[in-house]
Motif scaffolding. Structure first.
Motif, PDB file in Angstrom:
ATOM      1  N   HIS A   1      36.210  23.852 104.966  1.00  0.00           N
ATOM      2  CA  HIS A   1      35.744  22.720 106.019  1.00  0.00           C
ATOM      3  C   HIS A   1      37.092  22.224 106.633  1.00  0.00           C
ATOM      4  CE1 HIS A   1      36.031  20.165 102.488  1.00  0.00           C
ATOM      5  NE2 HIS A   1      35.444  20.916 101.781  1.00  0.00           N
ATOM      6  N   ALA A   2      36.781  21.088 107.334  1.00  0.00           N
ATOM      7  CA  ALA A   2      37.745  20.322 108.063  1.00  0.00           C
ATOM      8  C   ALA A   2      38.794  19.693 107.095  1.00  0.00           C
ATOM      9  CB  ALA A   2      37.408  19.307 109.007  1.00  0.00           C
ATOM     10  N   LEU A   3      38.392  19.456 105.882  1.00  0.00           N
ATOM     11  CA  LEU A   3      39.125  18.670 105.060  1.00  0.00           C
ATOM     12  C   LEU A   3      40.030  19.630 103.890  1.00  0.00           C
ATOM     13  CD1 LEU A   3      36.444  16.267 103.567  1.00  0.00           C
ATOM     14  CD2 LEU A   3      38.207  15.914 105.598  1.00  0.00           C
ATOM     15  N   ASN A   4      39.980  20.825 104.106  1.00  0.00           N
ATOM     16  CA  ASN A   4      40.737  21.786 103.259  1.00  0.00           C
ATOM     17  C   ASN A   4      41.143  23.034 103.745  1.00  0.00           C
ATOM     18  OD1 ASN A   4      38.373  23.138 103.003  1.00  0.00           O
ATOM     19  ND2 ASN A   4      38.037  23.169 100.829  1.00  0.00           N
ATOM     20  N   LEU A   5      40.693  23.104 105.197  1.00  0.00           N
ATOM     21  CA  LEU A   5      41.101  24.530 105.938  1.00  0.00           C
ATOM     22  C   LEU A   5      42.533  24.900 105.851  1.00  0.00           C
ATOM     23  CD1 LEU A   5      39.665  26.878 107.153  1.00  0.00           C
ATOM     24  CD2 LEU A   5      39.765  25.414 109.302  1.00  0.00           C
ATOM     25  N   SER A   6      43.362  23.757 105.959  1.00  0.00           N
ATOM     26  CA  SER A   6      44.865  24.168 105.939  1.00  0.00           C
ATOM     27  C   SER A   6      45.571  24.597 104.565  1.00  0.00           C
ATOM     28  CB  SER A   6      45.598  22.617 106.380  1.00  0.00           C
ATOM     29  OG  SER A   6      45.312  21.754 105.415  1.00  0.00           O
ATOM     30  N   ARG A   7      44.608  24.526 103.573  1.00  0.00           N
ATOM     31  CA  ARG A   7      44.994  25.139 102.314  1.00  0.00           C
ATOM     32  C   ARG A   7      44.794  26.674 101.968  1.00  0.00           C
ATOM     33  NH1 ARG A   7      48.137  20.680 101.296  1.00  0.00           N
ATOM     34  NH2 ARG A   7      46.925  18.709 101.160  1.00  0.00           N
ATOM     35  N   VAL A   8      44.234  27.174 103.130  1.00  0.00           N
ATOM     36  CA  VAL A   8      43.746  28.580 103.034  1.00  0.00           C
ATOM     37  C   VAL A   8      44.873  29.472 102.346  1.00  0.00           C
ATOM     38  CG1 VAL A   8      43.154  30.816 104.137  1.00  0.00           C
ATOM     39  CG2 VAL A   8      41.815  28.833 104.543  1.00  0.00           C
ATOM     40  N   ASP A   9      46.162  29.427 103.196  1.00  0.00           N
ATOM     41  CA  ASP A   9      47.392  30.266 102.419  1.00  0.00           C
ATOM     42  C   ASP A   9      47.616  29.739 100.932  1.00  0.00           C
ATOM     43  OD1 ASP A   9      49.374  32.391 103.206  1.00  0.00           O
ATOM     44  OD2 ASP A   9      50.683  30.600 102.386  1.00  0.00           O
ATOM     45  N   ALA A  10      47.870  28.481 100.748  1.00  0.00           N
ATOM     46  CA  ALA A  10      47.865  28.064  99.309  1.00  0.00           C
ATOM     47  C   ALA A  10      46.845  28.438  98.232  1.00  0.00           C
ATOM     48  CB  ALA A  10      48.136  26.815  99.202  1.00  0.00           C
ATOM     49  N   MET A  11      45.304  28.471  98.817  1.00  0.00           N
ATOM     50  CA  MET A  11      44.529  28.953  98.110  1.00  0.00           C
ATOM     51  C   MET A  11      44.735  30.456  97.503  1.00  0.00           C
ATOM     52  SD  MET A  11      42.611  26.322  97.122  1.00  0.00           S
ATOM     53  CE  MET A  11      41.629  27.502  96.068  1.00  0.00           C
ATOM     54  N   ILE A  12      44.892  31.170  98.435  1.00  0.00           N
ATOM     55  CA  ILE A  12      45.107  32.687  98.337  1.00  0.00           C
ATOM     56  C   ILE A  12      46.111  33.072  97.177  1.00  0.00           C
ATOM     57  CG2 ILE A  12      45.571  34.944  99.240  1.00  0.00           C
ATOM     58  CD1 ILE A  12      44.304  33.961 101.864  1.00  0.00           C
ATOM     59  N   ALA A  13      47.380  32.175  97.720  1.00  0.00           N
ATOM     60  CA  ALA A  13      48.333  32.235  96.689  1.00  0.00           C
ATOM     61  C   ALA A  13      48.059  31.817  95.129  1.00  0.00           C
ATOM     62  CB  ALA A  13      49.502  31.518  97.237  1.00  0.00           C
ATOM     63  N   LEU A  14      47.245  30.721  95.184  1.00  0.00           N
ATOM     64  CA  LEU A  14      46.672  30.460  93.596  1.00  0.00           C
ATOM     65  C   LEU A  14      45.964  31.472  93.186  1.00  0.00           C
ATOM     66  CD1 LEU A  14      46.556  28.235  91.728  1.00  0.00           C
ATOM     67  CD2 LEU A  14      44.432  27.389  92.885  1.00  0.00           C
ATOM     68  N   ALA A  15      44.990  31.972  93.923  1.00  0.00           N
ATOM     69  CA  ALA A  15      44.233  33.161  93.264  1.00  0.00           C
ATOM     70  C   ALA A  15      45.089  34.108  92.689  1.00  0.00           C
ATOM     71  CB  ALA A  15      43.013  33.497  94.156  1.00  0.00           C
ATOM     72  N   ALA A  16      46.120  34.812  93.313  1.00  0.00           N
ATOM     73  CA  ALA A  16      46.751  35.785  92.944  1.00  0.00           C
ATOM     74  C   ALA A  16      47.664  35.298  91.837  1.00  0.00           C
ATOM     75  CB  ALA A  16      47.820  35.992  94.241  1.00  0.00           C
ATOM     76  N   SER A  17      48.109  34.125  91.739  1.00  0.00           N
ATOM     77  CA  SER A  17      48.757  33.488  90.664  1.00  0.00           C
ATOM     78  C   SER A  17      48.213  33.548  89.589  1.00  0.00           C
ATOM     79  CB  SER A  17      49.543  32.413  90.885  1.00  0.00           C
ATOM     80  OG  SER A  17      48.626  31.210  90.970  1.00  0.00           O
TER      81      SER A  17
END
Length: 367
Positions: free
Chosen positions: A154-170
């Motif tokens: 949503h608008a409050l966390n959408l900018s974190r998409v790249d970081a969230m994918i990196a977190l999932a991989a890590s």
């Protein structure tokens, strides 16, 4: 035509939950669901699902860890050959209980994350939980159990998409689901705070595509675009009454997990009828199967077999008519309501998120 068996049974064991996310898909009147099914009844439901030919059993809520019979139910599903998936906030899950769940046969754990950043994630969840989620995700992967991350965007966390994918991989996850908020129930009340601007979605999508190329074959990255920006609706649960069956905490059987808010529903229950009978003959399941029920402009639309009328919950939430054309479609008479929401999002400076009333994490009931 008799429908084939469902692919998966979603067991909504309880709507109790310690979090207070402002986009929760559970019923807004969740406290009234107090008469939860007991263990023997859930075992019978799992038996019936397996006999029907279902492949998966998803254990969800609310927070399923609040059920003290969770291990027993997972063991029963596993024993019947169902692939077992635990969907959890991870709150209250320590290593001893995780080991018990693994011993019972859990094959997949999906942990919800609100953000890649601790402070932001805790603020959205309404509880200090981010560090606990990280510990649990690491512990799941360390035990060789398949791990997924789920992030409602949503608008409050959408900018974190790249970081969230990196977190999932890590963390060693095999899958991350980036599910943009669907606006009905609690989320509809917060649409002006949650609906992202189109340019933010485009930036997030570009990050997803770049990460897919980088992690191809190692991490499955699922992106679900919000209906409010696509101009075409998606199939409700991949087709109403065609792939998934949901049983809520009190035993009512639904074609989708959000249908509890729709008027005129039969509300058939596993307390009085068999699961297979409800799946095949239930009025709720046949109400929107196929395309014969559709009004215009859907009925004459050449794309009606693609979206099957879209989301019934969204249509009702925005029009008050359960069989209306989903307003997400740009051909729908009520599409203007979607356009207005987009315009408000484009002009928004800051809109506070209204959290759900605190969900008491009541002690697990005896079953």
């Amino acid at each position: 035509m008799t429908p084939g068996p469902p692919d998966a049974l979603l067991c909504e064991l309880t709507y109790r939950c310690p979090l207070r996310c402002g986009y929760c898909s559970n019923p807004v009147d969740w406290p009234r669901f107090r008469a939860e099914l007991d263990t023997p009844t859930w075992r019978r439901v799992l038996d019936e699902a397996a006999a029907m030919g279902a492949l998966h059993a998803h254990f969800s809520g609310g927070e399923p860890l609040l059920r003290d019979d969770l291990e027993a139910l997972i063991a029963h599903a596993h024993g019947r050959g169902l692939y077992t998936n635990l969907i959890t906030s991870a709150v209250g899950l320590d290593t001893a209980r995780l080991d018990a769940l693994v011993g019972a046969g859990v094959e997949h754990v999906q942990v919800s994350f609100q953000s890649s950043e601790a402070a932001e994630g805790d603020a959205i969840a309404g509880l200090t939980v981010h560090a606990q989620k990280l510990r649990v995700a690491e512990a799941v992967a360390a035990r060789g159990v398949a791990l997924s991350l789920n992030v409602v965007l949503h608008a409050l966390n959408l900018s974190r998409v790249d970081a969230m994918i990196a977190l999932a991989a890590s963390l060693g996850a095999c899958r991350i689901e980036l599910a943009n908020t669907q606006f009905h129930g609690s989320a509809l009340a917060n649409v002006d705070a949650l609906l992202p601007r189109r340019e933010a979605l485009d930036e997030a999508w570009a990050a997803v595509e770049a990460r897919r190329a980088r992690h191809r074959g190692a991490l499955d990255i699922v992106w679900v675009m919000p209906d409010y920006v696509s101009d075409r609706p998606r199939r409700c649960t991949d087709g109403w009454g065609s792939r998934f069956v949901t049983v809520d905490p009190e035993g009512t059987v639904w074609p989708c997990a959000g249908a509890h808010g729709l008027p005129g529903m039969e509300r058939a229950s596993v307390r009085t009828r068999g699961l297979a009978d409800i799946w095949v003959n239930g009025l709720d399941f046949n109400r929107f199967r196929g395309t014969a029920w559709m009004p215009e402009p859907c009925q004459s639309c050449p794309e009606r077999h693609l979206d099957l009328g879209g989301c019934r919950c969204q249509a009702f939430a925005l029009t008050g008519v359960v069989d209306a054309t989903d307003p997400a479609c740009d051909r729908a008479p009520a599409h203007g309501r979607i356009v207005e929401a987009r315009a408000r999002a484009a002009q928004r400076t800051e809109t506070p998120l209204v959290p759900l009333r605190r969900r008491r994490a009541d002690p697990a009931q005896s079953h």
